[in-house]
Design an enzyme around this catalytic site. Structure first.
Site, PDB file in Angstrom:
ATOM      1  N   LEU A 274       0.809  -1.219   0.000  1.00 17.18           N
ATOM      2  CA  LEU A 274       0.000   0.000   0.000  1.00 17.18           C
ATOM      3  C   LEU A 274       0.843   1.270   0.000  1.00 17.18           C
ATOM      4  CD1 LEU A 274      -2.721  -1.080   2.578  1.00 17.18           C
ATOM      5  CD2 LEU A 274      -3.009  -0.837   0.124  1.00 17.18           C
ATOM      6  N   ARG A 275       2.176   1.124  -0.069  1.00 19.39           N
ATOM      7  CA  ARG A 275       3.013   2.315  -0.038  1.00 19.39           C
ATOM      8  C   ARG A 275       2.735   3.216  -1.234  1.00 19.39           C
ATOM      9  NH1 ARG A 275       7.850   0.148   0.765  1.00 19.39           N
ATOM     10  NH2 ARG A 275       7.778   0.479   3.017  1.00 19.39           N
ATOM     11  N   ALA A 276       2.496   2.624  -2.400  1.00 20.49           N
ATOM     12  CA  ALA A 276       2.232   3.432  -3.589  1.00 20.49           C
ATOM     13  C   ALA A 276       0.971   4.270  -3.415  1.00 20.49           C
ATOM     14  CB  ALA A 276       2.107   2.523  -4.808  1.00 20.49           C
TER      15      ALA A 276
END
Length: 687
Positions: A274-276
């Site tokens: 979910l970093r993007a």
């Protein structure tokens, strides 16, 4: 102080300009990684940005640049008394490639500890960069553990120090910028993913732009101050815009439809984790603030995705970077098509995605599984894989009576199948302070502390307990003449009776660490007629590619020598760019006689040259052959030239009749012998 090149004077580089300005507005984005060949103004642009950062107010005397309006409650120099704040310029702190961990995060103040008995903390570069910018040139050459420290601090806004008996944390919010030249090797994908934005830069391709770059550079060198004055107004406008955007940032709204679009884009593009999503959301908010908007629109989301996604594609580490622009355009288009009818559409001035052919969804030539006629992911058997593997291999040309070829050499190189995880090949002896890595055991600059030793030159990490014990054993309990440590005051520690134990230079002990090092892995691959059977060469290529992947993951330098027909050829000089090795391996052709001795001679010559150039990097020689030779002397006569070189012989002989010549070669080289079928980590686990 020399005048910096103006930010507004840089020609082109629109994406880099935007990425740097957005991080200046919102450092929480996570920094910028700038990829580009040499001479593309990467460093010039970063240093020019420092002049645009607004001045900051700091607490006078605070080593951690606390904001007087909201001082850090956990500041090691706190609590801060009331007083007039100090206003100064934001700092650009440069981190050199040779920096050590204690210089980055800080360490115990040894001088105060030894002279006053006080456990004091000496701040590092992360503390100096707080509320400013931290610039790392050639970040791909920085040790991985230091990059982890930088990225963790940039993401969390705090630095954690747990070393030398010091345990503390302090604020560390800064604009992180790293630059790199891909020719010098790629960083690990996991590290690249930790940067918020990644920008590819290149030299201008238009003659007019190139001429303007040279014109401005010559004008700057002739009169730096006069040249800077020409762009002072433009730089001042940009600096004012950064301040205004920072003030608007908390007021920008990110609506639910924009969040849904971000999620759809990331799913369509196929990113991990979910970093993007988080980075795109932060970047879109910063873009809206920069454009003086109170609500994030689809235009901000799409522009943020183009900066935050290209380096996050789920892809093979050996795929060329930046090859997924079409996939990103398709993901943006797919996200737009899947929106609900009442959802917000793109603004009229929002450029739509480019049209073009997407990568097919079906399996690609190298994606075949076992059920499709291709080799399985962990099946290194010589007969498992490659086109036409339904029967036994035909006899080799050199094994037939009269040397008549059984089949013509393949017109095209043999394909490479799917790789598999290999067993770890290591140098059997322990290295001496080589390059930090993940392959062979070695004494290292970091790792498990295994003891201490007398320093040899400058001290790396002081081993305090052994230093004090060495002084105590000499019974230096009386005050004697002044005894100085290098660059410190006289060092004394008190015993139980209060008498001073004087520490002399000969008592100093340096900590000895045991870790792992990166090696120079030199592949010597048999490409002669004995390997010309297409299925056999495909299997060998697959094995070598698996070893190349393993070398990439362990941060090794790699080289490749092939031998066939009349001589040996160095197809890849030792380099950190593993992608080049993959391309050369894919183009490798076979045929001709087998000059095995020539291949070993070329390896000895290459290793001797690399030893002179970099004596700290130990080699690991990997010979991939069936051991046969039909041209030149017996390869065992060349073995003395490779004495002392850690070696592995991978035996790729197959068929019902086996001569065992590869095992004989391994004995002559004092090398580890490894049948090709035993190269897989799964095969080793089964044994």
């Amino acid at each position: 102080m020399s005048t910096a090149y103006p930010f507004s004077a840089v020609v082109g580089l629109a994406d880099l300009r935007q990425a740097l300005l957005l991080n200046a507005v919102a450092p929480v984005i996570g920094g910028v990684l700038v990829r580009g060949e040499k001479g593309t103004a990467k460093s010039t642009m970063v240093r020019a940005l420092a002049a645009l950062l607004p001045d900051i107010a700091v607490v006078a005397g605070c080593r951690f640049a606390c904001d007087p309006a909201a001082p850090d409650p956990g500041c090691p120099d706190g609590p801060h008394p009331a007083g007039d704040p100090l206003v100064r310029r934001s700092r650009l702190v440069e981190l050199p490639v040779g920096a050590t961990e204690d210089r980055v995060v800080g360490t115990l103040d040894v001088q105060r500890f030894l002279t006053e008995g006080t456990k004091a903390y000496e701040p590092g570069l992360l503390a100096a960069a707080h509320r400013g910018a931290l610039y790392v040139d050639e970040v791909n050459l920085l040790p991985d553990h230091l990059v982890d420290l930088l990225l963790d601090s940039a993401a969390m806004g705090r630095a954690f120090v747990e070393r030398d008996g010091v345990s503390l944390r302090h604020a560390a919010r800064f604009l992180l910028v790293g630059t790199m030249n891909p020719e010098e090797g790629e960083p690990r994908p996991q590290l690249v993913d930790r940067f918020g934005l990644v920008v590819e830069v290149g030299a201008p391709t238009e003659p007019g732009d190139r001429a303007e770059v040279v014109r401005r550079r010559l004008a700057y060198e002739a009169d730096p101050e006069g040249f800077a004055a020409r762009f002072a107004e433009a730089d001042a406008d940009t600096a004012e815009r950064i301040v205004a955007a920072r003030a608007r940032l908390p007021k920008v709204t990110l609506p639910d439809p924009a969040l849904d679009r971000i999620a759809r884009i990331c799913l369509a593009y196929g990113v991990d984790g979910l970093r993007a999503d988080i980075v795109i959301a932060r970047t879109a908010v910063a873009l809206a603030a920069w454009r003086d908007r109170s609500v994030v629109t689809d235009r901000e989301v799409d522009d943020a995705a183009r900066l935050a996604l290209p380096h996050r594609r789920r892809r093979d580490p050996f795929d060329p970077p930046g090859a997924d622009q079409q996939a990103l355009d398709d993901a943006l288009a797919q996200a737009g098509e899947s929106e609900a009818p009442d959802g917000p559409g793109p603004e009229p001035d929002d450029p739509g995605p480019n049209d073009g052919g997407a990568r097919p969804d079906g399996p690609q030539p190298d994606d075949r599984g076992p059920s499709e006629g291709g080799p399985g992911p962990d099946d290194p058997r010589p007969d498992a894989g490659g086109p036409g593997s339904g029967g036994a291999a035909a006899p080799d040309a050199e094994d037939r009576p009269g040397g008549a070829p059984a089949t013509a050499p393949p017109a095209t190189p043999a394909p490479i199948g799917a790789t598999y995880r290999t067993r770890t090949l290591t140098a059997r002896s322990r290295g001496r302070y080589g390059h930090s890595g993940r392959r062979s055991p070695a004494y290292a600059a970091r790792g498990r502390v295994a003891g201490s030793r007398a320093p040899r030159g400058r001290i790396g990490a002081l081993h305090l307990p052994d230093t004090v014990l060495a002084a105590a054993r000499d019974h230096l309990v009386e005050r004697i003449g002044a005894v100085h440590l290098p660059d410190t005051a006289p060092a004394r520690v008190r015993d139980r009776r209060g008498r001073r134990i004087v520490i002399r230079q000969q008592h100093l002990r340096e900590a000895v660490h045991i870790g792992r090092e990166a090696n120079l892995v030199l592949f010597v691959v048999d490409a002669s007629g004995s390997m010309a059977a297409r299925q056999r060469m495909a299997t060998v290529k697959r094995a070598v590619l698996s070893l190349l992947r393993d070398a990439y993951q362990r941060r090794d330098t790699v080289g490749m020598i092939t031998f066939r027909d009349r001589d040996a050829t160095t197809v890849l000089r030792p380099t950190a760019s593993h992608e080049v090795g993959v391309r050369r391996l894919a183009d490798l052709r076979t045929g001709g006689r087998t000059p095995l001795a020539a291949g070993l001679t070329a390896a000895a010559r290459t290793l001797a040259g690399e030893r002179r150039r970099d004596p700290l990097r130990r080699p690991l020689l990997v010979v991939v052959t069936d051991g046969r030779f039909t041209r030149g002397p017996d390869p065992r006569t060349v073995a003395p030239a490779l004495a002392g070189v850690p070696s592995v012989v991978v035996d790729c002989e197959s068929g019902p009749v086996r001569l065992g010549m590869a095992r004989t070669l391994a004995g002559a080289l004092d090398a580890e012998y490894l049948p090709l079928a035993a190269l897989s980590a799964r095969a080793l686990k089964a044994v």
